[in-house]
Design a protein around this motif. Structure first.
Motif, PDB file in Angstrom:
ATOM      1  N   ASP A 186      -4.194   6.550   6.589  1.00  0.00           N
ATOM      2  CA  ASP A 186      -3.890   7.756   7.373  1.00  0.00           C
ATOM      3  C   ASP A 186      -4.712   7.813   8.657  1.00  0.00           C
ATOM      4  O   ASP A 186      -4.264   8.363   9.659  1.00  0.00           O
ATOM      5  N   ARG A 230       6.663   7.176   8.984  1.00  0.00           N
ATOM      6  CA  ARG A 230       5.389   6.877   8.334  1.00  0.00           C
ATOM      7  C   ARG A 230       4.333   7.871   8.790  1.00  0.00           C
ATOM      8  O   ARG A 230       4.280   8.216   9.963  1.00  0.00           O
ATOM      9  N   ALA A 255      -6.491   3.661  -1.001  1.00  0.00           N
ATOM     10  CA  ALA A 255      -6.074   3.169   0.324  1.00  0.00           C
ATOM     11  C   ALA A 255      -5.681   4.299   1.272  1.00  0.00           C
ATOM     12  O   ALA A 255      -5.804   4.161   2.499  1.00  0.00           O
ATOM     13  N   LYS A 256      -5.220   5.398   0.727  1.00  0.00           N
ATOM     14  CA  LYS A 256      -4.573   6.443   1.530  1.00  0.00           C
ATOM     15  C   LYS A 256      -5.422   6.927   2.712  1.00  0.00           C
ATOM     16  O   LYS A 256      -4.938   7.007   3.842  1.00  0.00           O
ATOM     17  N   LYS A 257      -6.683   7.226   2.462  1.00  0.00           N
ATOM     18  CA  LYS A 257      -7.469   7.819   3.562  1.00  0.00           C
ATOM     19  C   LYS A 257      -7.725   6.822   4.689  1.00  0.00           C
ATOM     20  O   LYS A 257      -7.794   7.196   5.852  1.00  0.00           O
ATOM     21  N   ILE A 296       0.818   4.185  -2.742  1.00  0.00           N
ATOM     22  CA  ILE A 296       0.556   5.603  -2.422  1.00  0.00           C
ATOM     23  C   ILE A 296       1.674   6.472  -3.002  1.00  0.00           C
ATOM     24  O   ILE A 296       1.423   7.496  -3.631  1.00  0.00           O
ATOM     25  N   LYS A 349       1.228   6.904  -6.539  1.00  0.00           N
ATOM     26  CA  LYS A 349      -0.083   7.486  -6.889  1.00  0.00           C
ATOM     27  C   LYS A 349      -0.895   6.610  -7.831  1.00  0.00           C
ATOM     28  O   LYS A 349      -1.502   7.080  -8.783  1.00  0.00           O
ATOM     29  N   PHE A 376       0.830  -1.211   0.000  1.00  0.00           N
ATOM     30  CA  PHE A 376       0.000   0.000   0.000  1.00  0.00           C
ATOM     31  C   PHE A 376       0.862   1.256   0.000  1.00  0.00           C
ATOM     32  O   PHE A 376       0.576   2.218  -0.716  1.00  0.00           O
ATOM     33  N   ARG A 377       1.944   1.257   0.813  1.00  0.00           N
ATOM     34  CA  ARG A 377       2.791   2.457   0.862  1.00  0.00           C
ATOM     35  C   ARG A 377       3.460   2.708  -0.496  1.00  0.00           C
ATOM     36  O   ARG A 377       3.569   3.865  -0.931  1.00  0.00           O
ATOM     37  N   GLY A 434      -3.417   3.047  -4.534  1.00  0.00           N
ATOM     38  CA  GLY A 434      -2.827   3.975  -3.567  1.00  0.00           C
ATOM     39  C   GLY A 434      -3.792   5.094  -3.204  1.00  0.00           C
ATOM     40  O   GLY A 434      -3.966   5.419  -2.019  1.00  0.00           O
ATOM     41  N   LEU A 435      -4.408   5.672  -4.213  1.00  0.00           N
ATOM     42  CA  LEU A 435      -5.332   6.791  -3.961  1.00  0.00           C
ATOM     43  C   LEU A 435      -6.495   6.328  -3.101  1.00  0.00           C
ATOM     44  O   LEU A 435      -6.951   7.022  -2.197  1.00  0.00           O
TER      45      LEU A 435
END
Ligand code: ADP
Ligand code: ADP
Ligand code: ZN
Length: 214
Positions: free
Chosen positions: A55, A161, A50-52, A40, A43, A36-37, A47-48
């Motif tokens: 975080d 992270r 999973a990001k929210k 992200i 991009k 996932f990292r 990634g887009l």
């Protein structure tokens, strides 16, 4: 016996032990968090999406997670073994994983469970630094790089992270306790638990004894 999972709460040392295990046994390290990292950083669509979730310290939806794991496990380099790190993370994922293993004709051999008490985990997570280039993990006190802030392996500047902050950590620990910890019982026939509150090499030695020869 090299088709393995590594489990434990955030900060228990899964990634650190995984680095040693995969190097020693020459098997792929499949870390959903690392995947996932990377997504992200690049991009990508995954990634887009999973990001929210990441975080906020919440689980990324199964549609995304299960798909990337299945694709990775189907790769021929997993034939002689693999170490899956960070998946499955709840009962639903474990059930979907069981179906996946059946479809791929894979028998799981071992579940490595690393135990560390909650109050120790916070310090480990807050002091964690990672190399954005090669993925190696350090700690500002417990596992220092030779030169402050610089990766021993590749010379890149270490980063923290985004989800390794006090606010997100408490949610991640809650999510672990309510959703992931029950998997220890789900896998009880395959689980071996290791005390993760010891030196990294001492733990690795114990793990090697259980996994066996190269
Ligand atoms: P840690 O090493 O602290 O346990 P990971 O690197 O495994 O954390 O995971 C970081 C984040 O990535 C998780 O908090 C979660 O948001 C997401 N994630 C990783 N693996 C999964 C998974 N199997 N299912 C859902 N979300 C996941
Ligand atoms: P996880 O993948 O389970 O979230 P990591 O392997 O990233 O955990 O370890 C979390 C932090 O604790 C890192 O900064 C790492 O360097 C450090 N660490 C790992 N194992 C140990 C240990 N046995 N003793 C002290 N610190 C450790
Ligand atoms: Zn590096």
């Amino acid at each position: 016996m090299k088709k393995m999972l590594i489990m434990g709460p955030p900060g228990a040392g899964k990634g650190t032990q995984a680095e040693y295990i995969v190097k020693y046994y020459n098997i792929p390290h499949i870390s959903t968090g690392d995947m996932f990292r990377a997504a992200i950083a690049n991009k990508t669509e995954v990634g887009l999406l999973a990001k929210k979730y990441i975080d906020a310290g919440n689980l990324v939806p199964d549609e995304v997670t299960v798909g990337i794991v299945k694709e990775r496990l189907a790769n021929p380099d997993c034939k002689n073994g693999f170490l899956l790190d960070g998946f499955p993370r709840d009962l639903k994922q474990a059930e979907m994983f069981a179906v996946m293993l059946k479809e791929l004709g894979i028998d799981l051999d071992l579940v490595i469970n690393i135990h560390v008490d909650n109050e120790k985990l916070i310090n480990r997570i807050i002091g964690r630094r990672i190399c954005p280039e090669c993925g190696r993990t350090f700690h500002i006190k417990y596992n220092k790089p030779l030169k402050d802030g610089i990766c021993d392996d590749c010379g890149s500047s270490l980063i923290q992270r985004k989800d390794d902050n006090v606010e997100t950590v408490s949610n991640r620990l809650d999510v672990y306790q309510s959703k992931t910890e029950p998997l220890i019982n789900y896998y009880k026939d395959l689980v071996v638990t290791f005390d993760g509150d010891r030196d990294v090499d001492v733990i690795f030695n114990d793990i090697k004894k259980v996994i066996g020869d190269k």
